[in-house]
Write an enzyme that holds these catalytic residues in place. Structure first.
Site, PDB file in Angstrom:
ATOM      1  N   HIS A 187      -8.986 -78.715 -66.572  1.00 46.83           N
ATOM      2  CA  HIS A 187      -8.344 -80.623 -67.452  1.00 46.83           C
ATOM      3  C   HIS A 187      -8.888 -81.864 -66.867  1.00 46.83           C
ATOM      4  O   HIS A 187      -8.719 -82.326 -67.437  1.00 46.83           O
ATOM      5  CB  HIS A 187      -7.557 -79.983 -67.721  1.00 46.83           C
ATOM      6  CG  HIS A 187      -6.192 -80.843 -66.692  1.00 46.83           C
ATOM      7  ND1 HIS A 187      -6.037 -79.736 -66.248  1.00 46.83           N
ATOM      8  CD2 HIS A 187      -5.244 -81.645 -66.692  1.00 46.83           C
ATOM      9  CE1 HIS A 187      -4.834 -80.273 -64.724  1.00 46.83           C
ATOM     10  NE2 HIS A 187      -4.571 -81.525 -65.517  1.00 46.83           N
TER      11      HIS A 187
ATOM     12  N   LEU B  80     -14.735 -82.652 -65.315  1.00 49.16           N
ATOM     13  CA  LEU B  80     -16.045 -83.630 -66.512  1.00 49.16           C
ATOM     14  C   LEU B  80     -15.419 -82.964 -68.556  1.00 49.16           C
ATOM     15  O   LEU B  80     -15.324 -83.695 -68.695  1.00 49.16           O
ATOM     16  CB  LEU B  80     -17.242 -83.261 -65.884  1.00 49.16           C
ATOM     17  CG  LEU B  80     -17.906 -83.923 -66.983  1.00 49.16           C
ATOM     18  CD1 LEU B  80     -18.428 -85.429 -67.165  1.00 49.16           C
ATOM     19  CD2 LEU B  80     -19.795 -83.377 -66.701  1.00 49.16           C
TER      20      LEU B  80
ATOM     21  N   GLY C   2     -13.162 -81.158 -69.534  1.00 47.29           N
ATOM     22  CA  GLY C   2     -12.131 -80.723 -69.480  1.00 47.29           C
ATOM     23  C   GLY C   2     -11.138 -82.028 -69.951  1.00 47.29           C
ATOM     24  O   GLY C   2     -10.566 -81.854 -70.718  1.00 47.29           O
TER      25      GLY C   2
ATOM     26  N   TYR D 112     -24.599 -67.955 -60.464  1.00 45.20           N
ATOM     27  CA  TYR D 112     -23.902 -68.505 -62.022  1.00 45.20           C
ATOM     28  C   TYR D 112     -24.539 -68.434 -63.207  1.00 45.20           C
ATOM     29  O   TYR D 112     -23.553 -68.061 -64.140  1.00 45.20           O
ATOM     30  CB  TYR D 112     -24.270 -70.271 -61.659  1.00 45.20           C
ATOM     31  CG  TYR D 112     -23.219 -70.704 -62.949  1.00 45.20           C
ATOM     32  CD1 TYR D 112     -21.887 -71.310 -62.030  1.00 45.20           C
ATOM     33  CD2 TYR D 112     -24.112 -71.508 -64.102  1.00 45.20           C
ATOM     34  CE1 TYR D 112     -21.457 -71.944 -63.263  1.00 45.20           C
ATOM     35  CE2 TYR D 112     -23.618 -72.672 -64.915  1.00 45.20           C
ATOM     36  CZ  TYR D 112     -21.592 -73.081 -64.162  1.00 45.20           C
ATOM     37  OH  TYR D 112     -21.398 -73.621 -65.368  1.00 45.20           O
TER      38      TYR D 112
ATOM     39  N   THR E 289     -25.979 -78.648 -72.973  1.00 41.75           N
ATOM     40  CA  THR E 289     -26.724 -78.819 -72.186  1.00 41.75           C
ATOM     41  C   THR E 289     -26.475 -79.699 -70.945  1.00 41.75           C
ATOM     42  O   THR E 289     -25.278 -79.375 -70.093  1.00 41.75           O
ATOM     43  CB  THR E 289     -27.647 -79.789 -72.955  1.00 41.75           C
ATOM     44  OG1 THR E 289     -28.855 -79.811 -71.738  1.00 41.75           O
ATOM     45  CG2 THR E 289     -27.367 -81.088 -73.442  1.00 41.75           C
TER      46      THR E 289
ATOM     47  N   TRP F 123     -35.527 -85.890 -55.219  1.00 42.48           N
ATOM     48  CA  TRP F 123     -35.557 -84.403 -55.314  1.00 42.48           C
ATOM     49  C   TRP F 123     -36.832 -84.351 -55.748  1.00 42.48           C
ATOM     50  O   TRP F 123     -36.566 -84.429 -57.865  1.00 42.48           O
ATOM     51  CB  TRP F 123     -34.148 -84.012 -54.968  1.00 42.48           C
ATOM     52  CG  TRP F 123     -33.636 -83.606 -53.525  1.00 42.48           C
ATOM     53  CD1 TRP F 123     -33.533 -85.275 -52.810  1.00 42.48           C
ATOM     54  CD2 TRP F 123     -32.256 -83.457 -52.759  1.00 42.48           C
ATOM     55  NE1 TRP F 123     -32.632 -84.372 -51.664  1.00 42.48           N
ATOM     56  CE2 TRP F 123     -31.903 -83.603 -52.285  1.00 42.48           C
ATOM     57  CE3 TRP F 123     -31.945 -82.108 -53.529  1.00 42.48           C
ATOM     58  CZ2 TRP F 123     -31.106 -83.162 -51.415  1.00 42.48           C
ATOM     59  CZ3 TRP F 123     -31.177 -81.416 -53.083  1.00 42.48           C
ATOM     60  CH2 TRP F 123     -30.175 -82.212 -51.603  1.00 42.48           C
TER      61      TRP F 123
ATOM     62  N   ASP G 153     -38.143 -78.341 -57.865  1.00 46.47           N
ATOM     63  CA  ASP G 153     -37.684 -78.967 -59.263  1.00 46.47           C
ATOM     64  C   ASP G 153     -36.914 -77.895 -59.504  1.00 46.47           C
ATOM     65  O   ASP G 153     -36.472 -78.708 -60.451  1.00 46.47           O
ATOM     66  CB  ASP G 153     -39.327 -78.372 -59.884  1.00 46.47           C
ATOM     67  CG  ASP G 153     -39.859 -79.787 -59.285  1.00 46.47           C
ATOM     68  OD1 ASP G 153     -39.056 -80.880 -58.681  1.00 46.47           O
ATOM     69  OD2 ASP G 153     -40.914 -80.232 -59.382  1.00 46.47           O
TER      70      ASP G 153
END
Length: 312
Positions: A12, A15, A17, A137, A165, A203, A270
Site C-alpha cells: 500500500h 506507487l 498500492g 522478474y 503497462t 540512457w 535499450d
C-alpha cells in the site's frame, strides 16, 4: 465488493498500492487492512499465514512486488525472482486457505516476448523469448498468473490477473539506479535545471517506444475489474498509445522548464524495442484511461517538487 468488506492492499505504500488505497477511499471503502514491510514481511510464509487467519480478509489487491529499472534488474536477478516468487506465492496460497472472496494479482507487460507483435495482445503470453534484462522478474510474474489460474481450476477461487503497462504517478521511485525511465528522467531534468547543467544524459538511443499509464488510472481500472470481471484470462491495462523515449525526454524537458541539451548514450542497452498493449478486452468491458500524459506529468512533477526535495 460491499462498502463494509475487509480489503487488504498488499504494497500500500508503493506507487500502485497507494493509488489503489486512494481510489478505494474515494469510492467509500474504508475498511482497509494495511501493513508496512516492517509490520509484515510478505516473504515469510508463517507471518503471512497468521495475518490472513487473524484478519478475516474478504478481498485482496496484490500490488506488493520488488520492482526496478534496467540497472537493478541486471545487477540483482536472484533478488528479483526470489522475492517476487515468495511474496505472491505466500499471499495467493494464504488467501485461498483463509477463504478470501476474490483476489486481483498485478503482473506486468514484461511478461510478453521481447519481439512479440505490436500491440501486445493477451494471447501472446509464452509465445517467444523474454527480454533478457528483466527475465527473472517476468518469469516470477508469469508464475503468479499461472498460480492464480491453477487455484481457480482446482479450488474454485476467483483470482484475476491484470497486466498494466508502464506506470507513473505520486509515490514513484525516483532513485536513479533502481527507478524506471520516466521518473528517472524527471529527476534528471529537474536536477539539471536546479544545478544549471548544460546537458542531460539519457540512457540508450532514445528510439524505443513506451506506453505510460498514470497510477490513478490504473487504480480505477483495478477497482473496475474487481467489481466486473471474473475469469482465468489475463487483462491488459493501458492507454493504447505509446511514445518514443526521445519524445518523452523532450516532453519532460518542457514540463520541467529545463533549457539545456539532451544527449543520448547509446552504449547503454535499450531493452525491448517497443511495448504497446492491446486494450481491446478492457475497453470492451467498458473502461478507458482518462489522464493524458502531459497533464499527468505536470501533476507528478508538482508532487515531486514538494515531496522528493524535502526528503533529500
Amino acid at each position: 465488493m460491499e462498502r463494509h468488506s475487509r480489503i487488504y492492499v498488499a504494497g500500500h505504500r508503493g506507487l500502485v498500492g497507494s493509488a489503489i488505497v486512494r481510489a478505494l477511499e474515494k469510492e467509500g471503502y474504508h475498511n482497509l487492512v494495511l501493513r508496512s514491510r516492517k509490520e509484515l514481511d510478505l516473504r515469510d510464509s508463517r507471518q503471512v499465514d497468521h495475518f490472513f487467519l487473524d484478519q478475516e480478509i474478504d478481498y485482496v489487491f496484490l500490488a506488493a512486488a520488488k520492482v526496478g529499472g534496467i540497472a537493478a534488474n541486471n545487477d540483482q536477478p536472484a533478488d528479483f525472482i526470489r522475492d517476487n516468487l515468495l511474496i505472491q506465492t505466500n499471499i495467493i496460497d494464504a488467501a485461498y486457505r483463509a477463504r478470501v472472496e476474490k483476489l486481483l494479482f498485478l503482473g506486468s507487460t514484461c511478461i510478453y516476448p521481447k519481439l512479440a507483435p505490436q500491440p501486445l495482445k493477451e494471447e501472446y503470453l509464452l509465445t517467444g523469448a523474454l527480454e533478457p534484462t528483466n527475465a527473472p522478474y517476468a518469469v516470477a510474474k508469469i508464475a503468479g498468473i499461472t498460480m492464480c489460474q491453477s487455484y481457480n481450476r482446482q479450488y474454485g477461487t476467483k483470482y484475476i490477473s491484470v497486466m498494466p503497462t508502464n506506470i507513473y504517478g505520486p509515490n514513484d521511485n525516483f532513485d536513479l539506479y533502481s527507478s524506471h525511465v520516466l521518473p528517472a528522467l524527471l529527476r534528471k531534468f529537474h536536477e539539471a535545471k536546479e544545478q544549471g547543467s548544460p546537458f542531460v544524459e539519457v540512457w540508450g538511443t532514445g528510439n524505443p517506444r513506451r506506453e505510460f499509464l498514470h497510477a490513478d488510472d490504473l487504480a480505477d481500472a483495478c477497482l473496475f475489474l474487481m467489481r466486473h470481471y471474473e475469469g482465468d484470462e489475463i487483462v491488459n491495462i493501458g492507454v493504447g498509445e505509446d511514445i518514443a523515449i526521445k519524445d518523452l525526454a523532450l516532453l519532460i524537458r518542457k514540463v520541467t522548464g529545463y533549457e539545456g541539451e539532451i544527449r543520448f548514450n547509446d552504449a547503454v542497452p535499450d531493452g525491448t524495442p517497443r511495448k504497446l498493449v492491446d486494450v481491446t478486452k478492457l475497453t470492451g468491458l467498458g473502461w478507458r484511461a482518462g489522464i493524458g500524459l502531459e497533464d499527468g506529468l505536470r501533476q507528478v512533477y508538482a508532487d515531486f517538487k514538494q515531496t522528493f526535495t524535502v526528503k533529500n
